[in-house]
Write a protein that holds these residues in place. Structure first.
Motif, PDB file in Angstrom:
ATOM      1  N   GLY A 150      12.267  -2.511  28.138  1.00 44.22           N
ATOM      2  CA  GLY A 150      12.669  -2.557  26.727  1.00 44.22           C
ATOM      3  C   GLY A 150      12.863  -3.950  26.200  1.00 44.22           C
ATOM      4  N   LEU A 151      12.136  -4.911  26.762  1.00 42.84           N
ATOM      5  CA  LEU A 151      12.254  -6.274  26.263  1.00 42.84           C
ATOM      6  C   LEU A 151      11.464  -6.403  24.968  1.00 42.84           C
ATOM      7  CD1 LEU A 151      11.737  -8.039  29.688  1.00 42.84           C
ATOM      8  CD2 LEU A 151      13.847  -7.993  28.375  1.00 42.84           C
ATOM      9  N   PRO A 152      11.977  -7.186  24.022  1.00 44.28           N
ATOM     10  CA  PRO A 152      11.211  -7.363  22.787  1.00 44.28           C
ATOM     11  C   PRO A 152       9.958  -8.194  23.055  1.00 44.28           C
ATOM     12  CG  PRO A 152      13.213  -8.715  22.768  1.00 44.28           C
ATOM     13  CD  PRO A 152      13.250  -7.933  24.019  1.00 44.28           C
ATOM     14  N   ASN A 187      13.282   1.603  12.640  1.00 45.91           N
ATOM     15  CA  ASN A 187      14.743   1.435  12.577  1.00 45.91           C
ATOM     16  C   ASN A 187      15.443   2.770  12.807  1.00 45.91           C
ATOM     17  OD1 ASN A 187      14.609  -1.289  12.113  1.00 45.91           O
ATOM     18  ND2 ASN A 187      14.753  -1.113   9.890  1.00 45.91           N
ATOM     19  N   GLN A 237       7.754  -1.698  27.770  1.00 45.03           N
ATOM     20  CA  GLN A 237       7.951  -0.253  27.677  1.00 45.03           C
ATOM     21  C   GLN A 237       9.103   0.244  28.534  1.00 45.03           C
ATOM     22  OE1 GLN A 237       5.838   0.883  24.872  1.00 45.03           O
ATOM     23  NE2 GLN A 237       5.959   2.602  26.263  1.00 45.03           N
ATOM     24  N   ASN A 287       8.577  -6.714   6.090  1.00 42.76           N
ATOM     25  CA  ASN A 287       8.177  -5.463   5.424  1.00 42.76           C
ATOM     26  C   ASN A 287       9.262  -4.427   5.633  1.00 42.76           C
ATOM     27  OD1 ASN A 287       5.616  -5.577   4.154  1.00 42.76           O
ATOM     28  ND2 ASN A 287       4.755  -5.998   6.166  1.00 42.76           N
ATOM     29  N   VAL A 313       8.424   0.097   9.426  1.00 42.29           N
ATOM     30  CA  VAL A 313       9.683  -0.597   9.733  1.00 42.29           C
ATOM     31  C   VAL A 313      10.856   0.379   9.615  1.00 42.29           C
ATOM     32  CG1 VAL A 313      11.308  -2.338   8.909  1.00 42.29           C
ATOM     33  CG2 VAL A 313       8.891  -2.906   9.129  1.00 42.29           C
ATOM     34  N   GLU A 363       9.435  -1.412  19.272  1.00 46.67           N
ATOM     35  CA  GLU A 363       8.010  -1.090  19.149  1.00 46.67           C
ATOM     36  C   GLU A 363       7.521  -0.262  20.328  1.00 46.67           C
ATOM     37  OE1 GLU A 363       6.334  -2.003  16.357  1.00 46.67           O
ATOM     38  OE2 GLU A 363       8.345  -2.664  15.800  1.00 46.67           O
ATOM     39  N   VAL A 364       8.430   0.247  21.126  1.00 52.50           N
ATOM     40  CA  VAL A 364       8.034   0.967  22.338  1.00 52.50           C
ATOM     41  C   VAL A 364       7.131   2.150  21.986  1.00 52.50           C
ATOM     42  CG1 VAL A 364      10.016   2.537  22.316  1.00 52.50           C
ATOM     43  CG2 VAL A 364       8.950   1.946  24.473  1.00 52.50           C
ATOM     44  N   LYS A 365       6.163   2.403  22.869  1.00 56.35           N
ATOM     45  CA  LYS A 365       5.255   3.534  22.634  1.00 56.35           C
ATOM     46  C   LYS A 365       5.838   4.757  23.333  1.00 56.35           C
ATOM     47  CE  LYS A 365       1.447   0.396  23.155  1.00 56.35           C
ATOM     48  NZ  LYS A 365       0.180   0.117  23.768  1.00 56.35           N
ATOM     49  N   PHE A 366       5.726   5.893  22.667  1.00 61.45           N
ATOM     50  CA  PHE A 366       6.288   7.071  23.307  1.00 61.45           C
ATOM     51  C   PHE A 366       5.589   8.347  22.867  1.00 61.45           C
ATOM     52  CE2 PHE A 366       8.838   8.688  19.699  1.00 61.45           C
ATOM     53  CZ  PHE A 366       8.947   7.563  18.898  1.00 61.45           C
ATOM     54  N   HIS A 382       3.674   5.033  28.440  1.00 62.55           N
ATOM     55  CA  HIS A 382       4.508   5.550  27.351  1.00 62.55           C
ATOM     56  C   HIS A 382       5.800   6.138  27.887  1.00 62.55           C
ATOM     57  CE1 HIS A 382       0.780   5.198  25.197  1.00 62.55           C
ATOM     58  NE2 HIS A 382       1.315   5.650  24.089  1.00 62.55           N
ATOM     59  N   LYS A 383       6.820   6.111  27.045  1.00 64.85           N
ATOM     60  CA  LYS A 383       8.037   6.847  27.380  1.00 64.85           C
ATOM     61  C   LYS A 383       7.874   8.272  26.840  1.00 64.85           C
ATOM     62  CE  LYS A 383      11.657   3.360  27.673  1.00 64.85           C
ATOM     63  NZ  LYS A 383      11.421   3.134  29.065  1.00 64.85           N
ATOM     64  N   PHE A 406      18.210  -1.590  25.512  1.00 63.54           N
ATOM     65  CA  PHE A 406      16.825  -1.395  25.107  1.00 63.54           C
ATOM     66  C   PHE A 406      16.600  -2.070  23.776  1.00 63.54           C
ATOM     67  CE2 PHE A 406      13.127   0.760  26.532  1.00 63.54           C
ATOM     68  CZ  PHE A 406      12.332   0.829  25.401  1.00 63.54           C
ATOM     69  N   ASP A 407      15.706  -3.092  23.820  1.00 60.82           N
ATOM     70  CA  ASP A 407      15.585  -3.968  22.665  1.00 60.82           C
ATOM     71  C   ASP A 407      14.203  -3.944  22.048  1.00 60.82           C
ATOM     72  OD1 ASP A 407      17.188  -7.232  22.467  1.00 60.82           O
ATOM     73  OD2 ASP A 407      17.159  -5.473  21.155  1.00 60.82           O
ATOM     74  N   ASN A 408      13.327  -3.102  22.559  1.00 64.58           N
ATOM     75  CA  ASN A 408      11.968  -3.101  22.053  1.00 64.58           C
ATOM     76  C   ASN A 408      11.791  -1.896  21.153  1.00 64.58           C
ATOM     77  OD1 ASN A 408       9.263  -3.287  21.565  1.00 64.58           O
ATOM     78  ND2 ASN A 408       8.618  -2.695  23.619  1.00 64.58           N
ATOM     79  N   HIS A 453      17.073  -9.112  30.189  1.00 65.78           N
ATOM     80  CA  HIS A 453      17.428  -9.165  28.765  1.00 65.78           C
ATOM     81  C   HIS A 453      18.228 -10.413  28.429  1.00 65.78           C
ATOM     82  CE1 HIS A 453      16.194  -5.357  26.802  1.00 65.78           C
ATOM     83  NE2 HIS A 453      16.081  -4.964  28.043  1.00 65.78           N
ATOM     84  N   ARG A 482       9.679   1.623  38.614  1.00 69.03           N
ATOM     85  CA  ARG A 482       9.258   2.619  37.633  1.00 69.03           C
ATOM     86  C   ARG A 482       8.341   3.655  38.289  1.00 69.03           C
ATOM     87  NH1 ARG A 482       5.935   1.817  31.857  1.00 69.03           N
ATOM     88  NH2 ARG A 482       7.032   3.503  30.813  1.00 69.03           N
TER      89      ARG A 482
END
Lengths: 541, 767
Positions: free
Chosen positions: B547-549, A334, B544, B42, A330, A356-359, A390-391, A352-354, B526, B508
């Motif tokens: 960038g949406l949650p 952040n 990805q 957490n 976490v 958890e994005v993979k990169f 992935h980014k 950009f709100d995710n 969004h 993309r």
């Protein structure tokens, strides 16, 4: 107690806290502190004293734990320059003046509204007349002030236009103004500023050397960089570090970067190497290929001391929680999200709100030897043909090398290739930890890239280019096959990245055991080896 | 025993120290059934949190329902089901705003009183700002939706003073106290060291600055720094975690505590801990302790210099000062004593009870009306995209009716009779109404007024907004909008909640959109309440790329039409045997891979002696060799130099549906040569007609192949040679594949009727 000196002579514009060398110096001195038999004295120009003290404070090195010898007063020219630039910074800030004006406007407005309210609500003609006077007076004053302000603003904007016209029609004046403004904002790009600096430096160095020569208790001197040929004027055993001479290996690439200033620096480095007494470097490759072959230095005068492990886990690993790993994740996410806000001209990151994005991640400035275009080619292929999703997160400014910015734009990668800058160490650690895979495509480095230990210290696997300095450290054939690619072949790079993403657990497990070995090499070990060399050369005196 | 008049309360907070005061306080005023969350984030910022199960035994609700409440992640908003259970049993909810969803869903689902529990922030922040930032400007409308049922539960009576009206006007004072104010004076001060408490130094910039200032100001005096440190600090003076025994010893032996804070709106617990332990407290003026009666206390200091002086005196055994401080500082505990807080809590809950009565009455009076949902097609879609939108509308309509819900579905399309003739909608059930519209554009000030009039006033950042205008009331008779695709040139006026169906993020992979337009499309998604996708591939792109949650994106099954072929029967074996062509269904979009396809055909005919002709169908395909767009301009040249292509390619253009099915049913196979998209119905339609397909190999087609069991043959769309080779292979393998195609009964198992429930459930969650 043996005393050795460390020689530094960076220009005033360099803040060591933002430099890799600053971190290494802190680590080096911490390692030295652990030894009870050796003391390091730092010689530096007057303008570096405060910066060093701040560096040590940030690194929690106790005040006064290291002696700094430097001229007491800064040169007057430098003090004048600092005064002028500080004025400029103050005028750019919304300071007390702006706050006062805001408060004043608020109060005046409140008073006016109150008067108008009473005026509109009163039943008495007499009261109306009484109230009208101050209301009208206030209105007149406000109007008058407003007109004055407007006129001044107009004059101000006209001034700029006048200046533009003058500059356009009088090249000489234009030149003077441009040069003056460059001295103020980008002194390193100004030839006048550079010349003045060199003259100032000569005088400062002369004073430094007087102080140095008065210190016969210091047995030998060490310069952690090869930028200062004047280091070799010290009459004592001298050891100089040459990390690499990357401009020599990428002459065309660097020709477009840094202009004459880089060339001047290059000459300084060459001069420093040629006049050096003893040298130290980080790898066999630099020793033989650069120092011996190119500069014909006697191999016996060159030592090799490899880096200590650069670990980042202490910055982000959380303890004391029911699930420490989850809490660390976490925190790192952040930090990554925070870092996203430091992106270079991003089109979509404001939404950009995710988190958890993979990169994929590569942390480095953009330089011709870093092989960024190959990485971008490989990434584009993986994204648009292999659909990895992935980014790619980088930490350089793409406009430093315009071909990078152009590639990103021409290939529509603005939303997928993110260039972050100005990251703190903790944000950098967060990005490393949050990444699925770290990639280092560099064509040349002074030693095995820190990428390996940095990534593994936070549990992220890494793939790297197969270059001699890396092969000196990663010697296991099987591991080399799994994690090293040909940096001249973007397809090989892409294949390695794709394989690593699909087999990250396997790769990580295998890399971990090498990392565990490498991480045993602390900065204390590095210091010990340096001290050994310094002992040796000082006994040759 | 629960007072029958008193409500059950959900105290959705895990702060250990706050719990020690507030749960007993609730009980003291007659509330005995209190629910607490059994999980928290957490997140290192939750260092003071813990879980308490002890109140569960007092809850008179079913075990199963309690299990649902316990499993819910309340800080992330919890689920609709959890809120339904909450509504059943609880009347009051206390929450803190870690994520905006808790307030959003409370306002949406909860029927009782919602109290935002506020304990004070540092001076630079207000709760208004925090709410706006976390909710991206929507928070105010959530609060207003709750109306009188919302309370700003301030722990100190002045906290709401600096808030905007929508919070300030709903203030209710529920003082924060200490679980215990009993004095446990075992202090002896034998260790001449300052105790300073500063947690989270390693990752919280606020505390990092506090630490830096303190160590600079008191560098030459002996001190230790207490407080939890989730990230290790490389400073031997920072204690980090210490066992309880060590902590107690520290409280007894350390000479003095220094409390730095001058924050007017927030106070920590540790000064009170020091007072209770008998440790002398030196504190800075200007903070909450002044309000607690600390203004004239000997331990109070106006400057750091003064604080240093007093501390030095204490460290140098000035017992007169020490005892004076210890005696007088006890008064600071008075406002924190439960007995002194109870009256305010009583009063507060009397007000809350009145609100609950009113809310109950209002709910009884409110009439349930039928729900109207508009399915809006934002651009002039034709072909597969229009078909998808129609299927979506039908799925909602069918699913709602199956669920016994009274929902009216309005299908909205651009007002263009040429694009949308009546014949296009003959397959629509009568229950779905069509409504043509045009886009209306509002300037920012107009948009602001519209939102204010709608009771949804909030900050608007764009200079221009768009809203579908039907010439009636701009679809405001509808409760919810579904926008089919993200192709909005400007932000949608957020006057109705909406869901967006996004079929793909082609841009993309094929950069055909400008950066600014692309950004606009992404931003539109969004702003939507939810984004629906129909493939895992697009879902990953939504997460990805856009960038949406995660919580915002839902994958729903792909809807395929039932291809009723009227009088046409399946392609007979005779017809199939006689056929000498395949159908290439395409259009002129850049991702359709025309150049590679034409080159593949060239290789197929010229080098591989291909025997099947190629019939090209699709919107505007009759102009395939005439267009000048960059991705099309070379095609004419390639064809002109190839007599084989000229001889074997036939451009049929867009065929009416029946004609197309006839053409397809008599073909050898369907050729899908596009490079990347969200998949195409054409292969499903071909399977319905007993015709196999050769498709480009990309993720969405693989998903379609899996969902419908189509046994597609595959080719590499990037390699004309591979495409040609696979075409050649189909000359012999097509009939084999044909025999393994699913029959109509099998295909029907993937019908709209089967998936309608899923669509309705997804929409219902949003309503």
């Amino acid at each position: 107690m043996k005393k050795y000196g460390i020689y530094l002579a960076y220009p005033p514009t360099i803040d060591l806290r933002g430099q890799g060398l600053g971190k290494h110096l802190s680590e080096f001195l911490k390692g030295a502190q652990e030894r009870g038999d050796v003391e390091f004295v730092i010689a530096c120009p007057s303008w570096m004293r405060q910066n060093l003290e701040r560096l040590f404070e940030d690194a929690l090195l106790a005040k006064g734990s290291f002696e700094i010898i430097a001229p007491t007063k800064k040169p007057s020219l430098l003090r004048l320059y600092e005064f002028v630039t500080s004025l400029k910074r103050t005028s750019q800030k919304k300071g007390k003046g702006a706050r006062f004006w805001k408060l004043f406007s608020l109060m005046a407005n409140k008073l006016y509204v109150s008067l108008i309210k009473q005026f509109a609500g009163t039943r008495s003609l007499f009261m109306m007349a009484v109230l009208a006077v101050p209301a009208i007076a206030l209105l007149l004053v406000a109007t008058f002030v407003g007109v004055i302000v407007k006129v001044l603003l107009q004059l101000w904007s006209v001034r700029k236009r006048v200046l533009q016209v003058v500059k356009k029609n009088t090249p000489f004046v234009n030149g003077v103004i441009t040069r003056a403004s460059r001295i103020g904002s980008q002194p390193k790009d100004s030839s006048i500023a550079t010349l003045l600096y060199r003259l100032m430096e000569t005088s400062e160095v002369s004073m430094m050397h007087r102080l140095i020569h008065a210190r016969e208790d210091i047995r030998a001197w060490y310069s952690p960089a090869a930028f200062w040929p004047h280091f070799n004027q010290i009459n004592a055993p001298r050891l100089m570090c040459v990390p690499d001479v990357v401009l020599a290996s990428f002459p065309v690439g660097f020709s477009k970067l840094g202009g004459q200033r880089f060339l001047e620096n290059f000459y300084q480095v060459e001069q420093a190497i040629l006049t050096a007494q003893y040298l130290v470097t980080y790898s066999e490759d630099i020793k033989w290929r650069t120092l011996v072959e190119r500069y014909h230095v006697d191999a016996q005068r060159i030592s090799i001391v490899r880096h200590g492990a650069n670990k980042l886990d202490s910055l982000v690993v959380v303890k004391g929680f029911p699930d420490n790993l989850a809490a660390t994740n976490v925190l790192c996410r952040n930090l990554f999200k925070q870092a996203l806000h430091k992106s270079v001209r991003l089109s979509t990151h404001s939404v950009f709100d995710n988190s958890e994005v993979k990169f994929l991640f590569y942390a480095s400035q953009f330089r011709p030897n870093k092989n960024i275009i190959s990485l971008l080619r490989a990434y584009k292929y993986l994204l648009t043909r292999r659909y990895i999703g992935h980014k790619l997160v980088l930490t350089g400014d793409p406009y430093v090398l315009p071909e990078i910015a152009k590639f990103i734009k021409d290939n529509g990668l603005e939303s997928d290739v993110l260039c972050l800058k100005g990251l703190t160490n903790q944000e950098l650690a967060g990005c490393y930890q949050a990444a699925d895979l770290v990639v280092n495509p560099t064509l040349s480095e002074g030693g095995c890239p820190f990428t390996f230990t940095e990534a593994l210290s936070v549990g992220t696997p890494v793939v790297m280019s197969r270059i001699p300095v890396t092969e000196e450290v990663i010697t296991n054939d099987e591991l080399q096959k799994q994690m090293l690619f040909d940096p001249y072949d973007w397809k090989d790079m892409a294949a390695k990245i794709e394989w690593a993403l699909k087999n990250s657990d396997t790769l990580l497990a295998q890399q971990k055991s090498l990392y565990d070995q490498l991480s045993m090499r602390s900065w204390r070990h590095v210091v010990d080896e340096y001290v050994e060399i310094l002992d040796r050369i000082s006994s040759d005196r | 025993m629960q007072n029958p008049k008193m409500p059950r309360v959900m105290w959705l907070i895990n702060h250990t120290s706050a719990r020690k005061f507030e749960v007993p306080m609730l009980k003291a005023i007659g509330i005995n059934e209190i629910f607490q969350p059994k999980s928290f984030a957490n997140d290192p910022t939750f260092r003071s949190a813990s879980i308490d199960w002890s109140e569960d035994k007092n809850l008179t609700i079913s075990k199963d329902e309690l299990a649902v409440l316990n499993a819910a992640d309340w800080y992330s908003g919890a689920s609709k089901i959890a809120w339904e259970i909450a509504n059943k049993y609880f009347q009051v909810v206390f929450f803190i705003l870690h994520k905006p969803e808790v307030l959003k869903f409370a306002s949406k689902y909860f029927k009782g009183v919602v109290i935002w529990r506020t304990y004070g922030l540092d001076e630079s922040l207000t709760y208004t700002n925090v709410l706006n930032m976390l909710s991206k400007g929507e928070g105010e409308s959530w609060v207003k939706t709750l109306g009188q049922r919302f309370y700003f539960g301030e722990a100190y009576p002045h906290l709401a003073d600096q808030e905007l009206g929508f919070l300030k006007n709903r203030r209710i004072y529920l003082p924060l106290g200490l679980g215990s104010t009993a004095i446990e004076d075992k202090w002896n001060g034998s260790c001449k060291t300052i105790l300073f408490v500063c947690p989270d130094i390693g990752f919280n910039p606020y505390y990092a600055n506090v630490y830096k200032k303190f160590t600079t100001d008191f560098d030459d005096l002996p001190f230790v720094i207490g407080g939890a440190q989730p990230i290790d600090i490389n400073d031997p003076r920072v204690l980090g975690f210490v066992p309880q025994e060590t902590h107690e010893r520290n409280m007894q032996e350390l000479r003095v505590m220094f409390y730095h804070s001058t924050e007017p709106n927030h106070i920590h617990y540790h000064p009170f801990e020091a007072i209770r332990a008998g440790m002398p407290l030196i504190f800075m003026a200007g903070g909450i302790l002044d309000r607690f009666g600390g203004v004239d206390l000997p331990g109070r200091c106006r400057t750091v210099k003064e604080a240093r002086k007093k501390i030095e005196r204490i460290l140098n055994d000035d017992w007169g000062l020490i005892e004076g401080i210890r005696r007088s500082q006890l008064r600071l505990l008075e406002p924190m004593k439960p007995a002194n807080c109870e009256a305010a809590w009583q009063r507060g809950f009397e007000q809350i009870l009145t609100t609950l009565e009113m809310a109950k009455a209002n709910q009884l009076m409110a009439q349930k009306q039928n729900t109207k949902v508009a399915v809006i097609v934002p651009v002039a879609y034709r072909g597969g995209s229009l078909r998808g939108a129609k299927l979506l509308a039908q799925a909602i309509d069918f699913g709602a009716r199956q669920d016994g819900e009274n929902v009216e579905v309005i299908f909205a399309h651009l007002d263009s009779p040429d694009e949308y003739p009546d014949s296009e909608f003959q397959d629509f059930p009568l229950s779905i109404k069509r409504r043509p519209y045009q886009w209306k554009y509002l300037k920012q000030d107009e948009a602001h007024r519209a939102m204010a009039y709608a009771g949804l006033e909030r900050d608007l950042f764009s200079q221009k907004y768009q809203v579908p205008s039907d010439g009636i009331n701009d679809f405001l008779d509808c409760d919810f909008w579904i926008i089919v695709s993200d192709r909005l040139a400007f932000p949608l006026l957020p006057v109705r909640p909406y869901v967006m169906m996004v079929y793909d993020y082609l841009q993309r992979y094929e950069p055909f959109l400008s950066a600014s337009i692309n950004r606009q499309f992404i931003e539109a998604a969004h702003q939507a309440q939810k984004v629906w996708v129909t493939t895992e591939f697009t879902r990953q792109d939504a997460l990805q790329y856009a960038g949406l949650p995660h919580a915002k994106v839902s994958k729903l099954p792909m809807l395929a039409p039932e291809f009723v072929s009227g009088d046409l029967s399946l392609s007979s074996e005779t017809q199939y045997g006689e056929s000498d062509y395949f159908v290439w269904t395409t259009n002129l979009a850049p991702h359709k891979n025309h150049k590679n396809a034409i080159q593949a055909l060239q290789i197929y005919y010229e080098q591989l002696n291909g025997t099947f002709k190629c019939h090209v169908t699709g919107v505007l395909t009759q102009e395939l060799l005439k267009r000048k767009e960059p991705h099309l301009k070379e095609l004419a040249r390639i064809v002109s130099f190839s007599p084989f292509l000229k001889r074997n390619m036939k451009l049929l253009g867009e065929l009416p549906e029946m004609s197309y099915q006839d053409e397809l049913s008599r073909s050898k196979f369907l050729w899908h040569a596009g490079r990347i998209d969200n998949g195409t119905f054409s292969v499903i339609e071909a399977a319905y007609l007993g015709v196999p397909s050769l498709s480009s190999d990309y993720p969405a087609m693989r998903e379609i192949d899996r969902q419908f069991a189509l046994n597609l043959a595959w080719m590499d769309a990037d390699s004309p040679l591979n495409m040609a080779t696979q075409l050649k292979k189909m000359e012999t393998s097509a009939s084999l594949i044909k025999s393994s195609l699913p029959d109509r009964a099998q295909l029907a198992t993937e019908s709209l009727a089967r998936h309608a429930n899923t669509y309705w459930a997804a929409l219902k969650e949003c309503l």
